[in-house]
Design a protein around this motif. Structure first.
Motif, PDB file in Angstrom:
ATOM      1  N   ILE A 191       0.855  -1.181   0.000  1.00  0.00           N
ATOM      2  CA  ILE A 191       0.000   0.000   0.000  1.00  0.00           C
ATOM      3  C   ILE A 191       0.887   1.224   0.000  1.00  0.00           C
ATOM      4  O   ILE A 191       1.756   1.378   0.841  1.00  0.00           O
ATOM      5  CB  ILE A 191      -0.912   0.025   1.237  1.00  0.00           C
ATOM      6  CG1 ILE A 191      -1.771  -1.244   1.264  1.00  0.00           C
ATOM      7  CG2 ILE A 191      -1.786   1.259   1.239  1.00  0.00           C
ATOM      8  CD1 ILE A 191      -2.423  -1.478   2.589  1.00  0.00           C
ATOM      9  N   TYR A 192       0.668   2.102  -0.975  1.00  0.00           N
ATOM     10  CA  TYR A 192       1.416   3.342  -1.041  1.00  0.00           C
ATOM     11  C   TYR A 192       0.493   4.489  -0.648  1.00  0.00           C
ATOM     12  O   TYR A 192      -0.604   4.614  -1.160  1.00  0.00           O
ATOM     13  CB  TYR A 192       1.919   3.604  -2.463  1.00  0.00           C
ATOM     14  CG  TYR A 192       3.013   2.699  -2.961  1.00  0.00           C
ATOM     15  CD1 TYR A 192       3.389   1.551  -2.272  1.00  0.00           C
ATOM     16  CD2 TYR A 192       3.680   2.995  -4.143  1.00  0.00           C
ATOM     17  CE1 TYR A 192       4.387   0.722  -2.736  1.00  0.00           C
ATOM     18  CE2 TYR A 192       4.687   2.164  -4.633  1.00  0.00           C
ATOM     19  CZ  TYR A 192       5.023   1.029  -3.924  1.00  0.00           C
ATOM     20  OH  TYR A 192       6.007   0.203  -4.403  1.00  0.00           O
ATOM     21  N   LEU A 193       0.968   5.335   0.256  1.00  0.00           N
ATOM     22  CA  LEU A 193       0.296   6.591   0.534  1.00  0.00           C
ATOM     23  C   LEU A 193       1.041   7.649  -0.267  1.00  0.00           C
ATOM     24  O   LEU A 193       2.266   7.700  -0.238  1.00  0.00           O
ATOM     25  CB  LEU A 193       0.343   6.915   2.028  1.00  0.00           C
ATOM     26  CG  LEU A 193      -0.328   5.897   2.960  1.00  0.00           C
ATOM     27  CD1 LEU A 193      -0.133   6.304   4.410  1.00  0.00           C
ATOM     28  CD2 LEU A 193      -1.791   5.771   2.641  1.00  0.00           C
ATOM     29  N   SER A 194       0.308   8.481  -1.001  1.00  0.00           N
ATOM     30  CA  SER A 194       0.959   9.406  -1.921  1.00  0.00           C
ATOM     31  C   SER A 194       0.531  10.848  -1.682  1.00  0.00           C
ATOM     32  O   SER A 194      -0.626  11.119  -1.337  1.00  0.00           O
ATOM     33  CB  SER A 194       0.632   9.027  -3.368  1.00  0.00           C
ATOM     34  OG  SER A 194       1.069   7.723  -3.654  1.00  0.00           O
ATOM     35  N   HIS A 245       5.813   8.967  -2.465  1.00  0.00           N
ATOM     36  CA  HIS A 245       5.100   7.728  -2.144  1.00  0.00           C
ATOM     37  C   HIS A 245       5.686   7.087  -0.887  1.00  0.00           C
ATOM     38  O   HIS A 245       6.893   6.848  -0.810  1.00  0.00           O
ATOM     39  CB  HIS A 245       5.195   6.743  -3.315  1.00  0.00           C
ATOM     40  CG  HIS A 245       4.737   7.314  -4.612  1.00  0.00           C
ATOM     41  ND1 HIS A 245       3.423   7.665  -4.859  1.00  0.00           N
ATOM     42  CD2 HIS A 245       5.429   7.621  -5.749  1.00  0.00           C
ATOM     43  CE1 HIS A 245       3.328   8.152  -6.085  1.00  0.00           C
ATOM     44  NE2 HIS A 245       4.528   8.144  -6.635  1.00  0.00           N
ATOM     45  N   LEU A 246       4.811   6.808   0.063  1.00  0.00           N
ATOM     46  CA  LEU A 246       5.225   6.185   1.312  1.00  0.00           C
ATOM     47  C   LEU A 246       4.941   4.688   1.220  1.00  0.00           C
ATOM     48  O   LEU A 246       3.795   4.261   1.116  1.00  0.00           O
ATOM     49  CB  LEU A 246       4.456   6.811   2.482  1.00  0.00           C
ATOM     50  CG  LEU A 246       4.912   6.446   3.889  1.00  0.00           C
ATOM     51  CD1 LEU A 246       6.333   6.930   4.138  1.00  0.00           C
ATOM     52  CD2 LEU A 246       3.965   7.044   4.917  1.00  0.00           C
ATOM     53  N   LYS A 247       5.992   3.872   1.251  1.00  0.00           N
ATOM     54  CA  LYS A 247       5.862   2.418   1.178  1.00  0.00           C
ATOM     55  C   LYS A 247       5.864   1.878   2.609  1.00  0.00           C
ATOM     56  O   LYS A 247       6.914   1.594   3.175  1.00  0.00           O
ATOM     57  CB  LYS A 247       7.007   1.812   0.373  1.00  0.00           C
ATOM     58  CG  LYS A 247       7.095   2.305  -1.063  1.00  0.00           C
ATOM     59  CD  LYS A 247       8.252   1.631  -1.785  1.00  0.00           C
ATOM     60  CE  LYS A 247       8.335   2.051  -3.237  1.00  0.00           C
ATOM     61  NZ  LYS A 247       9.437   1.345  -3.948  1.00  0.00           N
ATOM     62  N   THR A 248       4.679   1.740   3.166  1.00  0.00           N
ATOM     63  CA  THR A 248       4.577   1.445   4.593  1.00  0.00           C
ATOM     64  C   THR A 248       5.179   0.099   4.984  1.00  0.00           C
ATOM     65  O   THR A 248       5.832  -0.015   6.017  1.00  0.00           O
ATOM     66  CB  THR A 248       3.113   1.516   5.049  1.00  0.00           C
ATOM     67  OG1 THR A 248       2.333   0.626   4.234  1.00  0.00           O
ATOM     68  CG2 THR A 248       2.564   2.922   4.912  1.00  0.00           C
ATOM     69  N   TYR A 259      10.551   9.116  -4.204  1.00  0.00           N
ATOM     70  CA  TYR A 259      10.224  10.286  -5.016  1.00  0.00           C
ATOM     71  C   TYR A 259      10.901  10.107  -6.373  1.00  0.00           C
ATOM     72  O   TYR A 259      12.123   9.953  -6.447  1.00  0.00           O
ATOM     73  CB  TYR A 259      10.702  11.567  -4.350  1.00  0.00           C
ATOM     74  CG  TYR A 259      10.456  12.811  -5.170  1.00  0.00           C
ATOM     75  CD1 TYR A 259       9.158  13.254  -5.436  1.00  0.00           C
ATOM     76  CD2 TYR A 259      11.516  13.543  -5.692  1.00  0.00           C
ATOM     77  CE1 TYR A 259       8.929  14.387  -6.196  1.00  0.00           C
ATOM     78  CE2 TYR A 259      11.297  14.684  -6.452  1.00  0.00           C
ATOM     79  CZ  TYR A 259      10.005  15.102  -6.698  1.00  0.00           C
ATOM     80  OH  TYR A 259       9.775  16.227  -7.466  1.00  0.00           O
ATOM     81  N   GLN A 260      10.081  10.093  -7.442  1.00  0.00           N
ATOM     82  CA  GLN A 260      10.573   9.810  -8.784  1.00  0.00           C
ATOM     83  C   GLN A 260      11.329   8.478  -8.773  1.00  0.00           C
ATOM     84  O   GLN A 260      10.768   7.469  -8.391  1.00  0.00           O
ATOM     85  CB  GLN A 260      11.397  10.989  -9.291  1.00  0.00           C
ATOM     86  CG  GLN A 260      10.563  12.259  -9.426  1.00  0.00           C
ATOM     87  CD  GLN A 260      11.341  13.468  -9.900  1.00  0.00           C
ATOM     88  OE1 GLN A 260      12.570  13.477  -9.936  1.00  0.00           O
ATOM     89  NE2 GLN A 260      10.618  14.509 -10.288  1.00  0.00           N
TER      90      GLN A 260
END
Length: 230
Positions: A126-129, A134-137, A144-145
């Motif tokens: 799950i990515y929070l963006s 993008h946060l890869k929990t 970033y990029q």
């Protein structure tokens, strides 16, 4: 994904929790209806299911309180399902409405659809963006990029809280509660040190001015591009 159930009927709350657990969601229901916001702050859920009729304060009230600090997706689940009830729920900040009685399969489909609309899924992760960050929990990484950097568990928790409540500032007490459960025994500089380290790590992947400080309010994320003209 953590889902918070705010439901006075224990049978319904338990049924929802059991169904969600079958699908590998981390679901829990509120037991202290006089202190909903403290539970919300401590648990930092990714989605909230809430009834209109509750002890002490109704669901509209708690929805409004949650919206003051978070943009987490909210679904009302209620037998009060007249047109004005649904309109009121949406006006208070809800994202969807499930009418009682409901089919668990249909409820689950609505929950999963809202989660897909809110969060970015890549494989089983799950990515929070926000602003192309993008946060890869599950990997404890932020990207970033084409660049990414590893995070400590505390750094991940801080960013997760800020991502889930983007658009609002989160008090240092709320963040510390998430990190250490109780802020009474933490040195005043501890959170600031964590934030500074996190900012340095973000700078390594060319993400600057991403975490914003507002005196008296706490920390937040830099406004999204389309919000900056408002």
């Amino acid at each position: 994904m953590k889902i918070m159930i705010i439901e006075d009927d224990l049978v319904i709350a338990s049924s929802l929790q059991e169904e969600l657990l079958k699908w590998q969601y981390s679901a829990f229901y509120v037991t202290d209806f006089n202190d909903v916001m403290n539970t919300f702050t401590q648990e930092a859920p990714q989605l909230v299911l809430i009834d209109i009729k509750l002890p002490y304060f109704n669901g509209y009230y708690w929805c409004t309180e949650i919206r003051k600090i978070s943009q987490v997706p909210i679904i009302f689940v209620s037998s009060q399902s007249e047109r004005m009830d649904i309109v009121m729920a949406i006006q208070m900040g809800a994202d969807d409405f499930i009418s009682k009685p409901f089919d668990l399969t249909v409820a689950l489909a609505k929950i999963q659809a809202l989660l897909r609309r809110t969060y970015d899924f890549t494989g089983n992760d799950i990515y929070l963006s926000h602003r192309q960050v993008h946060l890869k929990t599950s990997e404890l990484k932020v990207q970033y990029q084409d660049q990414e950097v590893e995070l400590t568990k505390n750094e991940m928790k801080i960013l997760e809280v800020l991502f889930l409540q983007k658009g609002a500032f989160v008090s240092r007490e709320a963040i510390m509660m998430k990190l250490w459960e109780n802020d009474s025994f933490i040195d005043d500089n501890t959170l600031a040190v964590n934030i500074n380290r996190l900012r340095k790590k973000l700078a390594e992947i060319n993400v600057t001015s991403f975490i914003v400080t507002k005196k008296g309010f706490g920390y937040g994320l830099q406004k999204d591009e389309h919000d900056e003209t408002k």
